[in-house]
Motif scaffolding. Structure first.
Motif, mmCIF file in Angstrom:
data_model
loop_
_atom_site.group_PDB
_atom_site.id
_atom_site.type_symbol
_atom_site.label_atom_id
_atom_site.label_comp_id
_atom_site.label_asym_id
_atom_site.label_seq_id
_atom_site.Cartn_x
_atom_site.Cartn_y
_atom_site.Cartn_z
ATOM 1 N N ILE A 293 -24.397 -38.412 7.401
ATOM 2 C CA ILE A 293 -23.980 -38.190 8.783
ATOM 3 C C ILE A 293 -22.471 -38.041 8.868
ATOM 4 O O ILE A 293 -21.951 -37.298 9.719
ATOM 5 C CB ILE A 293 -24.505 -39.291 9.736
ATOM 6 C CG1 ILE A 293 -24.553 -38.767 11.174
ATOM 7 C CG2 ILE A 293 -23.668 -40.550 9.667
ATOM 8 C CD1 ILE A 293 -25.470 -37.580 11.397
ATOM 9 N N LEU A 294 -21.721 -38.703 7.985
ATOM 10 C CA LEU A 294 -20.274 -38.490 7.956
ATOM 11 C C LEU A 294 -19.954 -37.062 7.512
ATOM 12 O O LEU A 294 -19.079 -36.395 8.085
ATOM 13 C CB LEU A 294 -19.596 -39.500 7.029
ATOM 14 C CG LEU A 294 -19.650 -40.969 7.449
ATOM 15 C CD1 LEU A 294 -18.923 -41.832 6.430
ATOM 16 C CD2 LEU A 294 -19.048 -41.176 8.844
ATOM 17 N N GLU A 295 -20.654 -36.613 6.481
ATOM 18 C CA GLU A 295 -20.456 -35.237 6.015
ATOM 19 C C GLU A 295 -20.781 -34.236 7.124
ATOM 20 O O GLU A 295 -20.020 -33.293 7.379
ATOM 21 C CB GLU A 295 -21.332 -34.975 4.791
ATOM 22 C CG GLU A 295 -21.251 -33.545 4.269
ATOM 23 C CD GLU A 295 -22.218 -33.293 3.125
ATOM 24 O OE1 GLU A 295 -22.449 -32.114 2.804
ATOM 25 O OE2 GLU A 295 -22.753 -34.280 2.558
ATOM 26 N N ARG A 296 -21.917 -34.431 7.783
ATOM 27 C CA ARG A 296 -22.336 -33.501 8.821
ATOM 28 C C ARG A 296 -21.389 -33.540 10.020
ATOM 29 O O ARG A 296 -21.017 -32.493 10.569
ATOM 30 C CB ARG A 296 -23.767 -33.830 9.272
ATOM 31 C CG ARG A 296 -24.289 -32.958 10.409
ATOM 32 C CD ARG A 296 -24.274 -31.478 10.047
ATOM 33 N NE ARG A 296 -24.758 -30.657 11.155
ATOM 34 C CZ ARG A 296 -24.558 -29.348 11.243
ATOM 35 N NH1 ARG A 296 -23.871 -28.714 10.293
ATOM 36 N NH2 ARG A 296 -25.040 -28.665 12.262
ATOM 37 N N ALA A 297 -20.982 -34.730 10.452
ATOM 38 C CA ALA A 297 -20.076 -34.836 11.597
ATOM 39 C C ALA A 297 -18.739 -34.153 11.298
ATOM 40 O O ALA A 297 -18.190 -33.448 12.159
ATOM 41 C CB ALA A 297 -19.859 -36.300 11.961
ATOM 42 N N ASP A 298 -18.223 -34.363 10.099
ATOM 43 C CA ASP A 298 -16.964 -33.705 9.732
ATOM 44 C C ASP A 298 -17.128 -32.192 9.683
ATOM 45 O O ASP A 298 -16.234 -31.437 10.091
ATOM 46 C CB ASP A 298 -16.468 -34.219 8.379
ATOM 47 C CG ASP A 298 -15.828 -35.597 8.472
ATOM 48 O OD1 ASP A 298 -15.713 -36.123 9.594
ATOM 49 O OD2 ASP A 298 -15.458 -36.150 7.415
ATOM 50 N N ASP A 299 -18.271 -31.730 9.192
ATOM 51 C CA ASP A 299 -18.522 -30.295 9.126
ATOM 52 C C ASP A 299 -18.620 -29.701 10.529
ATOM 53 O O ASP A 299 -18.058 -28.625 10.805
ATOM 54 C CB ASP A 299 -19.805 -30.026 8.347
ATOM 55 C CG ASP A 299 -20.010 -28.548 8.065
ATOM 56 O OD1 ASP A 299 -19.160 -27.948 7.373
ATOM 57 O OD2 ASP A 299 -21.004 -27.990 8.556
ATOM 58 N N VAL A 300 -19.311 -30.389 11.426
ATOM 59 C CA VAL A 300 -19.402 -29.921 12.811
ATOM 60 C C VAL A 300 -18.011 -29.884 13.446
ATOM 61 O O VAL A 300 -17.664 -28.932 14.170
ATOM 62 C CB VAL A 300 -20.364 -30.820 13.616
ATOM 63 C CG1 VAL A 300 -20.237 -30.566 15.117
ATOM 64 C CG2 VAL A 300 -21.803 -30.596 13.159
ATOM 65 N N TRP A 301 -17.215 -30.895 13.187
ATOM 66 C CA TRP A 301 -15.852 -30.931 13.740
ATOM 67 C C TRP A 301 -15.018 -29.763 13.230
ATOM 68 O O TRP A 301 -14.295 -29.120 14.003
ATOM 69 C CB TRP A 301 -15.206 -32.263 13.374
ATOM 70 C CG TRP A 301 -13.788 -32.415 13.865
ATOM 71 C CD1 TRP A 301 -13.390 -32.806 15.108
ATOM 72 C CD2 TRP A 301 -12.594 -32.190 13.106
ATOM 73 N NE1 TRP A 301 -12.011 -32.835 15.177
ATOM 74 C CE2 TRP A 301 -11.509 -32.465 13.969
ATOM 75 C CE3 TRP A 301 -12.334 -31.794 11.797
ATOM 76 C CZ2 TRP A 301 -10.178 -32.346 13.553
ATOM 77 C CZ3 TRP A 301 -11.016 -31.674 11.371
ATOM 78 C CH2 TRP A 301 -9.946 -31.952 12.238
ATOM 79 N N ARG A 302 -15.125 -29.470 11.958
ATOM 80 C CA ARG A 302 -14.339 -28.360 11.390
ATOM 81 C C ARG A 302 -14.816 -27.001 11.895
ATOM 82 O O ARG A 302 -14.017 -26.137 12.230
ATOM 83 C CB ARG A 302 -14.425 -28.383 9.858
ATOM 84 C CG ARG A 302 -13.545 -29.399 9.183
ATOM 85 C CD ARG A 302 -13.498 -29.173 7.686
ATOM 86 N NE ARG A 302 -14.830 -29.260 7.085
ATOM 87 C CZ ARG A 302 -15.347 -30.370 6.577
ATOM 88 N NH1 ARG A 302 -14.631 -31.493 6.596
ATOM 89 N NH2 ARG A 302 -16.560 -30.383 6.057
ATOM 90 N N GLU A 303 -16.124 -26.805 11.938
ATOM 91 C CA GLU A 303 -16.678 -25.475 12.180
ATOM 92 C C GLU A 303 -17.015 -25.205 13.652
ATOM 93 O O GLU A 303 -17.024 -24.046 14.073
ATOM 94 C CB GLU A 303 -17.950 -25.284 11.337
ATOM 95 C CG GLU A 303 -17.764 -25.533 9.846
ATOM 96 C CD GLU A 303 -16.779 -24.567 9.200
ATOM 97 O OE1 GLU A 303 -16.610 -23.446 9.725
ATOM 98 O OE2 GLU A 303 -16.168 -24.949 8.182
ATOM 99 N N HIS A 304 -17.310 -26.250 14.408
ATOM 100 C CA HIS A 304 -17.883 -26.029 15.741
ATOM 101 C C HIS A 304 -17.128 -26.729 16.864
ATOM 102 O O HIS A 304 -17.627 -26.768 17.992
ATOM 103 C CB HIS A 304 -19.340 -26.516 15.767
ATOM 104 C CG HIS A 304 -20.186 -25.958 14.668
ATOM 105 N ND1 HIS A 304 -20.513 -24.627 14.581
ATOM 106 C CD2 HIS A 304 -20.774 -26.567 13.601
ATOM 107 C CE1 HIS A 304 -21.277 -24.421 13.508
ATOM 108 N NE2 HIS A 304 -21.442 -25.593 12.900
ATOM 109 N N ARG A 305 -15.948 -27.286 16.571
ATOM 110 C CA ARG A 305 -15.304 -28.102 17.600
ATOM 111 C C ARG A 305 -14.884 -27.301 18.836
ATOM 112 O O ARG A 305 -14.829 -27.840 19.942
ATOM 113 C CB ARG A 305 -14.110 -28.861 17.027
ATOM 114 C CG ARG A 305 -12.964 -28.017 16.488
ATOM 115 C CD ARG A 305 -11.848 -28.943 15.975
ATOM 116 N NE ARG A 305 -10.728 -28.210 15.399
ATOM 117 C CZ ARG A 305 -10.609 -27.948 14.101
ATOM 118 N NH1 ARG A 305 -11.558 -28.356 13.250
ATOM 119 N NH2 ARG A 305 -9.564 -27.295 13.631
ATOM 120 N N ALA A 306 -14.614 -26.006 18.678
ATOM 121 C CA ALA A 306 -14.152 -25.220 19.821
ATOM 122 C C ALA A 306 -15.218 -25.140 20.903
ATOM 123 O O ALA A 306 -14.957 -25.405 22.081
ATOM 124 C CB ALA A 306 -13.747 -23.818 19.371
#
Length: 407
Positions: A293-306
């Protein structure tokens, strides 16, 4: 590995003794306050959360029941399970006479801890439920607040009072009012309390979400008083399920999802940015799911935060706030232990879950020793007690508290 350090268990449970509210409530509330009645139980079925279908008959199995207005809560063997074999840990109505005294008597509890290699224990409520939602659901707010305060007075002064630190106070708060909750945190912090129960997903209880701003006075009080917010699985009165007719074992296997969903909610909430010293603890959620979940949350933050609504809310990768603000908890999770490099040796704590069916009592030392095989001694110390000491601000091992890594 050297001798296993004495354990500080951050998730156990107390079965409140029959006198709690009749002794600790102000006199004007006692007649309508929670009381124990012995009734015959003809049938009982768990529906979900804190809801049961119950049938009472004069010739049914005797059970001691909490009666509070329209609510009748039956004591059950799977909740007070220690001393029974695994196959006898059933949803069977029971009386206090059938329970091991350590379930409800503080002196007996400390004795049971001593034979289980446990130095100190943090205990969640039973009748109030895991974050005190029983009193939030009561229609009379004055009664509800009086019951919350009575529970906390009993918890601090009687359950923990003469234990010489072996029992660690964990309070509840009036969840319907964040200002009242903050005041109760401060009232108890003045007498040395540093742990409070909270719901993993308050919106499931019909309360405002952690994104709403409603809880800010409560969060501020916890940060100010160094009070850790403890969220037990099921503290939203809801457990993961696939269907109404699935065996309870399905929900039990998926219970970690409550902690995973809650932690994700917090990581993207911005609350740990606005309250940087606030500490959270997830009880009985296990830890093996944390790396993903840490990996996924960081990935969402990098790729989808906008488009994901967090570009201006979360300035650092979400995992940053896990390592600086959050503690996980486990009792049997070999996969989690094998993932210590990501889970974080400074972020996990241990529990015995006494007296529930998951409890490792009286074999906790043997279970923990097997789990810690191959783990460095300093890491074992942190997991078994050091992190709990920091999390709960205990006056122990001051010479052993190292600087905390945050990456």
């Amino acid at each position: 590995m050297a001798e296993l350090p004495k354990i500080i268990s951050v998730d156990d449970h107390v079965v409140e003794p029959a006198h709690v509210w009749q002794t600790w409530l102000p006199e004007r509330f006692r007649a309508e306050g929670p009381r124990i009645e012995r009734r015959g139980v003809g049938g009982m079925k768990h529906i979900g959360g804190g809801t049961y279908e119950q049938e009472f008959t004069d010739d049914g199995r005797p059970a001691d029941c909490w009666v509070f207005g329209d609510l009748v809560y039956i004591h059950k063997r799977h909740v007070a399970a220690v001393g029974y074999s695994r196959d006898d840990m059933t949803m069977t109505p029971m009386t206090y006479d059938e329970m091991r005294p350590g379930c409800y008597d503080p002196k007996a509890r400390v004795e049971d801890q001593e034979v289980n290699h446990v130095e100190a224990s943090l205990c969640f409520p039973t009748f109030p439920r895991f974050c005190g939602q029983t009193f939030t659901e009561h229609p009379d707010r004055d009664m509800g607040l009086a019951c919350v305060k009575a529970y906390n007075d009993w918890m601090v002064e009687e359950w923990c009072g003469d234990s010489d630190g072996a029992l660690i106070p964990l309070i509840i708060v009036p969840l319907w009012d964040a200002e009242l909750a903050a005041a109760e945190v401060r009232r108890n912090a003045e007498r040395g309390v540093h742990a409070v129960c909270f719901s993993e997903v308050p919106s499931h209880l019909g309360l405002p979400s952690i994104h709403s701003g409603f809880w800010d006075p409560f969060f501020a009080a916890c940060e100010e008083t160094e009070t850790t917010i403890n969220m037990h699985i099921g503290s939203s009165s809801r457990m993961p399920a696939t269907s109404g007719d699935a065996p309870v074992a399905v929900a039990a296997s998926l219970s970690f999802n409550n902690a995973m969903a809650s932690m994700t909610d917090w990581l993207f909430s911005g609350n740990l940015v606005r309250f940087p010293d606030l500490k959270l603890a997830y009880s009985e959620g296990q830890i093996g799911w944390i790396p993903y979940i840490l990996e996924r949350a960081d990935d969402v933050w990098r790729e989808h935060r906008a488009w994901g609504g967090v570009a201006d809310l979360i300035p650092e990768p979400p995992s940053t706030y896990y390592y600086s603000n959050i503690f996980g908890c486990f009792f049997r999770d070999q996969h989690g232990v094998d993932s210590l490099d990501v889970v974080g040796v400074d972020n996990i704590t241990f529990e015995t879950d006494y007296p529930h069916t998951d409890s490792t009592w009286p074999d906790t030392k043997e279970v923990a020793t097997r789990l810690m095989e191959g783990v460095a001694d300093e890491a074992v110390y942190k997991i078994m007690r050091g992190n709990a000491i920091r999390m709960l601000h205990l006056d122990l091992d001051r010479d052993r508290q190292p600087a905390v890594a945050t990456a």
